[in-house]
Design an enzyme around this catalytic site. Structure first.
Site, PDB file in Angstrom:
ATOM      1  N   GLY A 194     -10.654 -86.929 -54.952  1.00  0.00           N
ATOM      2  CA  GLY A 194     -11.090 -86.421 -56.257  1.00  0.00           C
ATOM      3  C   GLY A 194      -9.924 -86.368 -57.219  1.00  0.00           C
ATOM      4  N   VAL A 198      -7.889 -80.444 -58.783  1.00  0.00           N
ATOM      5  CA  VAL A 198      -8.491 -79.854 -57.575  1.00  0.00           C
ATOM      6  C   VAL A 198      -7.617 -80.169 -56.353  1.00  0.00           C
ATOM      7  CG1 VAL A 198     -10.540 -79.775 -56.096  1.00  0.00           C
ATOM      8  CG2 VAL A 198     -10.807 -79.903 -58.577  1.00  0.00           C
ATOM      9  N   GLY A 199      -6.980 -81.320 -56.365  1.00  0.00           N
ATOM     10  CA  GLY A 199      -6.046 -81.659 -55.286  1.00  0.00           C
ATOM     11  C   GLY A 199      -5.001 -80.563 -55.096  1.00  0.00           C
ATOM     12  N   GLU A 216      -6.561 -88.123 -51.804  1.00  0.00           N
ATOM     13  CA  GLU A 216      -6.898 -89.432 -52.384  1.00  0.00           C
ATOM     14  C   GLU A 216      -7.258 -89.172 -53.836  1.00  0.00           C
ATOM     15  OE1 GLU A 216      -7.002 -92.536 -50.965  1.00  0.00           O
ATOM     16  OE2 GLU A 216      -6.374 -91.916 -48.966  1.00  0.00           O
ATOM     17  N   CYS A 250     -12.150 -95.293 -58.687  1.00  0.00           N
ATOM     18  CA  CYS A 250     -10.775 -94.763 -58.714  1.00  0.00           C
ATOM     19  C   CYS A 250      -9.748 -95.874 -58.879  1.00  0.00           C
ATOM     20  CB  CYS A 250     -10.497 -93.968 -57.448  1.00  0.00           C
ATOM     21  SG  CYS A 250     -10.809 -94.902 -55.953  1.00  0.00           S
TER      22      CYS A 250
HETATM   23  P1  NAD Z   1     -15.776 -84.213 -58.064  1.00  0.00           P
HETATM   24  O1  NAD Z   1     -15.938 -83.440 -59.320  1.00  0.00           O
HETATM   25  O2  NAD Z   1     -16.988 -84.659 -57.315  1.00  0.00           O
HETATM   26  O3  NAD Z   1     -14.816 -83.371 -57.148  1.00  0.00           O
HETATM   27  C1  NAD Z   1     -14.486 -83.787 -55.849  1.00  0.00           C
HETATM   28  C2  NAD Z   1     -14.783 -82.663 -54.888  1.00  0.00           C
HETATM   29  O4  NAD Z   1     -14.006 -81.515 -55.200  1.00  0.00           O
HETATM   30  C3  NAD Z   1     -16.238 -82.226 -54.884  1.00  0.00           C
HETATM   31  O5  NAD Z   1     -16.697 -82.187 -53.549  1.00  0.00           O
HETATM   32  C4  NAD Z   1     -16.194 -80.870 -55.520  1.00  0.00           C
HETATM   33  O6  NAD Z   1     -17.194 -79.998 -55.041  1.00  0.00           O
HETATM   34  C5  NAD Z   1     -14.823 -80.349 -55.175  1.00  0.00           C
HETATM   35  N1  NAD Z   1     -14.334 -79.395 -56.151  1.00  0.00           N
HETATM   36  C6  NAD Z   1     -14.442 -79.470 -57.503  1.00  0.00           C
HETATM   37  N2  NAD Z   1     -13.848 -78.408 -58.073  1.00  0.00           N
HETATM   38  C7  NAD Z   1     -13.345 -77.646 -57.082  1.00  0.00           C
HETATM   39  C8  NAD Z   1     -12.588 -76.416 -57.040  1.00  0.00           C
HETATM   40  N3  NAD Z   1     -12.253 -75.762 -58.143  1.00  0.00           N
HETATM   41  N4  NAD Z   1     -12.226 -75.943 -55.821  1.00  0.00           N
HETATM   42  C9  NAD Z   1     -12.571 -76.596 -54.703  1.00  0.00           C
HETATM   43  N5  NAD Z   1     -13.264 -77.762 -54.688  1.00  0.00           N
HETATM   44  C10 NAD Z   1     -13.654 -78.274 -55.853  1.00  0.00           C
HETATM   45  O7  NAD Z   1     -14.967 -85.551 -58.323  1.00  0.00           O
HETATM   46  P2  NAD Z   1     -13.854 -85.823 -59.388  1.00  0.00           P
HETATM   47  O8  NAD Z   1     -12.633 -85.053 -59.096  1.00  0.00           O
HETATM   48  O9  NAD Z   1     -14.418 -85.779 -60.770  1.00  0.00           O
HETATM   49  O10 NAD Z   1     -13.599 -87.342 -59.020  1.00  0.00           O
HETATM   50  C11 NAD Z   1     -12.993 -88.182 -59.894  1.00  0.00           C
HETATM   51  C12 NAD Z   1     -11.520 -88.318 -59.587  1.00  0.00           C
HETATM   52  O11 NAD Z   1     -11.377 -88.715 -58.230  1.00  0.00           O
HETATM   53  C13 NAD Z   1     -10.843 -89.406 -60.391  1.00  0.00           C
HETATM   54  O12 NAD Z   1      -9.563 -88.967 -60.746  1.00  0.00           O
HETATM   55  C14 NAD Z   1     -10.767 -90.565 -59.421  1.00  0.00           C
HETATM   56  O13 NAD Z   1      -9.760 -91.489 -59.703  1.00  0.00           O
HETATM   57  C15 NAD Z   1     -10.540 -89.856 -58.141  1.00  0.00           C
HETATM   58  N6  NAD Z   1     -10.986 -90.668 -57.039  1.00  0.00           N
HETATM   59  C16 NAD Z   1     -10.062 -91.100 -56.140  1.00  0.00           C
HETATM   60  C17 NAD Z   1     -10.462 -91.903 -55.097  1.00  0.00           C
HETATM   61  C18 NAD Z   1      -9.495 -92.390 -54.080  1.00  0.00           C
HETATM   62  O14 NAD Z   1      -9.951 -92.923 -53.061  1.00  0.00           O
HETATM   63  N7  NAD Z   1      -8.202 -92.262 -54.258  1.00  0.00           N
HETATM   64  C19 NAD Z   1     -11.797 -92.259 -54.958  1.00  0.00           C
HETATM   65  C20 NAD Z   1     -12.709 -91.787 -55.879  1.00  0.00           C
HETATM   66  C21 NAD Z   1     -12.304 -90.968 -56.909  1.00  0.00           C
END
Ligand code: NAD
Length: 440
Positions: A194, A198-199, A216, A250
Site C-alpha cells: 500500500g 500506512v507503511g 511493498e 504500483c
Molecule cells: P489501501 O487504501 O487499500 O490500503 C492498503 C491497506 O492498508 C488496506 O488493507 C487498508 O485497510 C490498510 N490501511 C489503510 N489505512 C490504514 C491505517 N491507518 N492503519 C492500518 N491499516 C490501514 O491502498 P493504498 O495505500 O491506497 O494503495 C495504493 C498505494 O499502494 C500506492 O502508493 C501504490 O503504489 C502502492 N502499491 C504498491 C504495490 C507494490 O507491490 N509495491 C502494489 C500495489 C499498490
C-alpha cells in the site's frame, strides 16, 4: 466457530499459533496441498472473482484473468514445480580450525504466524501471491483484504475458507479499526502492500513486537525515452503499461522523461496508441477500467490541468471515468509531479539529455520501477549503474514483475524486502545456520 460473533484478533492469532505449534503446516505435503487447493479455487471460482473485480474497478474479464487470477495460478505452478528444490538445505564450507569432520549448512524454518495486508488496486493478486508464498514457506497466515475493493474482499472471505485449512489461514475483513486491532497482535512477519504513510504505521506497530516487515510501497516510476528509440513502439508499450487498470498500478510508468524534440515526436504517437487500444471513445471500451472511488476521482481530476492535453482530458464523475490522458509541457513543480499519480494521467517532462535525466531521478525518492527506452548499450549501462530503483525495465513496462525468478520489491521510499518465487520463501522463512561436529 460461532457464526454470529466474529472472532477477536487475539483469538484468531492464538488459534493459528496453536496450529503452527502443532507442526501441521511444516511438512511439504501440507504446503503443496494448500497451494493446489488455492489453484483449484482460482480455476473453479475464477469467474466469480473476475465479477467482483469488475464491480470494484470496472476491470474487464480479460484483464482480471491476465493480471490477477492467471497471474496467481502461474505463480502457484512455478512454486509447486520448484518448492522442494528451494527448501533443500544448503551446505557451507567449514573453516579448517573446526577440523575436517565438521559440517555446516543452512535450513529454512517457517516463521510462524504471518499477517498479509493487501491494497485495493489488484486486490486479489496482491493478497493471494503473498499468501501462497507464506504457505509455501510453511506458515499460518492471517490475510486482510482492502476495504476499498469491497466486492473482492467479500468474495475472498467467502472462497478462501472453502478451499484452505481454516485452522491455518484466516481472513479478517475491515478497514482502519480492524487493521489497527490486528497490528496490536504479535506476528512473526507482517507483509504490507500500500502507501508509505500506512507503511510507517505498520512498521511502528511491528517495532513493538520486533516483528520483521516487508513493505511493498509505491512512488513515481519514471520512463526515460532516448531519441534513438523506435518511438511508435515506445508509445504503444507505454500506453499499454500506463492505462492498464486505469493507471492504478504500483509499477505503472508515472511520467515520461525525455528531450524536447523526442517529446514533440511522441505526442501524436501517444494519441494514436490510445486510440488503437481503446478506440476514439475510451469510455465505451469494455477493456478500459474505472477509478476506484470518488475521492481518488476528485484527486485525479485536480491533476488534469498540470499541462497541455495531448489526448484525453475528459472525465465523468458519475461513472468514475477519466479518459486516458497524456499531458505535455509539464513543469516539474506542477501538482501532477508532486505525488504518485496512480491514475490514467501521463505527464511528459523534458530534460536536456541523459545527464539531466539521471540528476532528475536521483533528486527524487527511489522509485519502485524505472523504465528505459533506448537502443544504446552505453545509455542502458549508465542508467543501470547510476540510478537506484526497485526494478528496472528495458523496453517494456510492468513485465519484470511477471518473471517469478526475479525478486519484486522496492528500495527506499518505494519499500523494503521483496517476494515472488523463491524470494517469497526467503521472505517468509528464517534461514537457520547449523554446524555439526561429531562427538567422537
Ligand atoms: P489501501 O487504501 O487499500 O490500503 C492498503 C491497506 O492498508 C488496506 O488493507 C487498508 O485497510 C490498510 N490501511 C489503510 N489505512 C490504514 C491505517 N491507518 N492503519 C492500518 N491499516 C490501514 O491502498 P493504498 O495505500 O491506497 O494503495 C495504493 C498505494 O499502494 C500506492 O502508493 C501504490 O503504489 C502502492 N502499491 C504498491 C504495490 C507494490 O507491490 N509495491 C502494489 C500495489 C499498490
Amino acid at each position: 466457530m460461532n457464526q454470529h460473533t466474529p472472532e477477536q484478533p487475539a483469538d484468531t492469532v492464538a488459534r493459528l499459533r496453536a496450529t503452527f505449534r502443532s507442526g501441521r503446516t511444516k511438512p511439504v505435503e501440507w504446503r503443496t496441498a494448500q497451494l493446489r487447493r488455492l489453484r483449484e479455487m482460482l480455476t473453479t471460482d475464477g469467474a466469480d472473482l473476475a465479477a467482483a473485480l469488475h464491480a470494484d474497478l470496472g476491470k474487464s474479464s480479460t484483464e482480471a484473468f491476465r493480471t490477477e487470477i492467471d497471474f496467481t495460478v502461474r505463480e502457484i505452478d512455478h512454486t509447486l514445480e520448484h518448492l522442494e528444490g528451494w527448501l533443500h538445505p544448503e551446505s557451507a564450507p567449514v573453516p579448517t580450525h573446526l577440523g575436517a569432520d565438521a559440517t555446516a549448512w543452512t535450513q529454512y524454518d517457517p516463521l510462524g504466524v504471518v499477517l498479509v495486508i493487501a491494497p485495493w488496486n489488484y486486490p486479489a493478486q496482491l493478497l493471494l501471491t503473498p499468501l501462497l508464498g507464506a504457505l509455501a514457506a510453511g506458515n499460518a497466515v492471517v490475510v486482510k483484504p482492502s476495504e476499498m475493493a469491497p466486492a473482492t474482499s467479500t468474495a475472498l472471505a467467502r472462497m478462501l475458507p472453502q478451499y484452505l485449512d481454516t485452522d491455518a489461514v484466516a481472513v479478517v475483513e475491515g478497514g482502519i479499526p480492524e487493521t489497527t486491532a490486528l497490528l496490536a497482535e504479535r506476528f512473526d512477519h507482517i507483509f504490507y502492500t500500500g502507501n508509505g504513510a500506512v507503511g510507517r504505521i505498520v512498521m511502528r506497530a511491528a517495532a513493538e513486537h520486533l516483528t520483521p516487515v516487508t513493505l511493498e510501497l509505491g512512488g513515481k516510476s519514471p520512463a526515460f525515452v532516448d531519441g534513438d528509440a523506435d518511438l511508435s513502439v515506445v508509445a504503444d508499450r507505454l500506453v499499454r503499461g500506463k492505462f492498464l487498470n486505469a493507471g492504478q498500478t504500483c509499477v505503472a510508468p508515472d511520467y515520461v522523461l525525455t528531450d524536447p524534440a523526442t517529446a514533440r515526436a511522441l505526442e501524436p504517437l501517444f494519441a494514436k496508441a490510445v486510440e488503437a487500444l481503446y478506440g476514439s471513445e475510451p469510455q465505451t471500451s469494455a477493456e478500459y477500467g474505472r477509478i476506484v472511488n470518488e475521492r481518488h476521482f476528485d484527486r485525479l481530476v485536480g491533476l488534469l490541468d498540470s499541462g497541455r492535453v495531448v489526448t484525453g482530458g475528459d472525465s465523468d464523475r458519475a461513472a468514475k471515468y477519466i479518459a486516458p490522458t497524456v499531458l505535455a509541457d509539464v513543469d516539474p513543480k506542477a501538482p501532477v509531479m508532486r505525488e504518485e499519480i496512480f491514475g490514467p494521467v501521463l505527464p511528459i517532462v523534458t530534460v536536456s539529455g541523459l545527464d539531466e535525466a539521471i540528476e532528475f531521478i536521483n533528486d527524487r525518492d527511489k522509485p519502485l520501477a524505472f523504465y528505459v527506452f533506448t537502443d544504446s548499450d552505453t545509455t542502458r549501462r549508465r542508467l543501470a549503474a547510476e540510478t537506484s530503483s526497485g526494478g528496472l525495465g528495458f523496453g517494456l513496462p510492468l513485465a519484470h514483475l511477471t518473471v517469478s525468478d526475479l525478486p519484486f520489491g522496492g528500495v527506499g521510499e518505494s519499500g523494503m524486502g521483496n517476494y515472488h518465487g523463491r524470494y517469497s520463501i526467503e521472505t517468509f522463512s528464517h534461514r537457520k545456520a547449523i554446524l555439526a561436529k561429531p562427538l567422537a
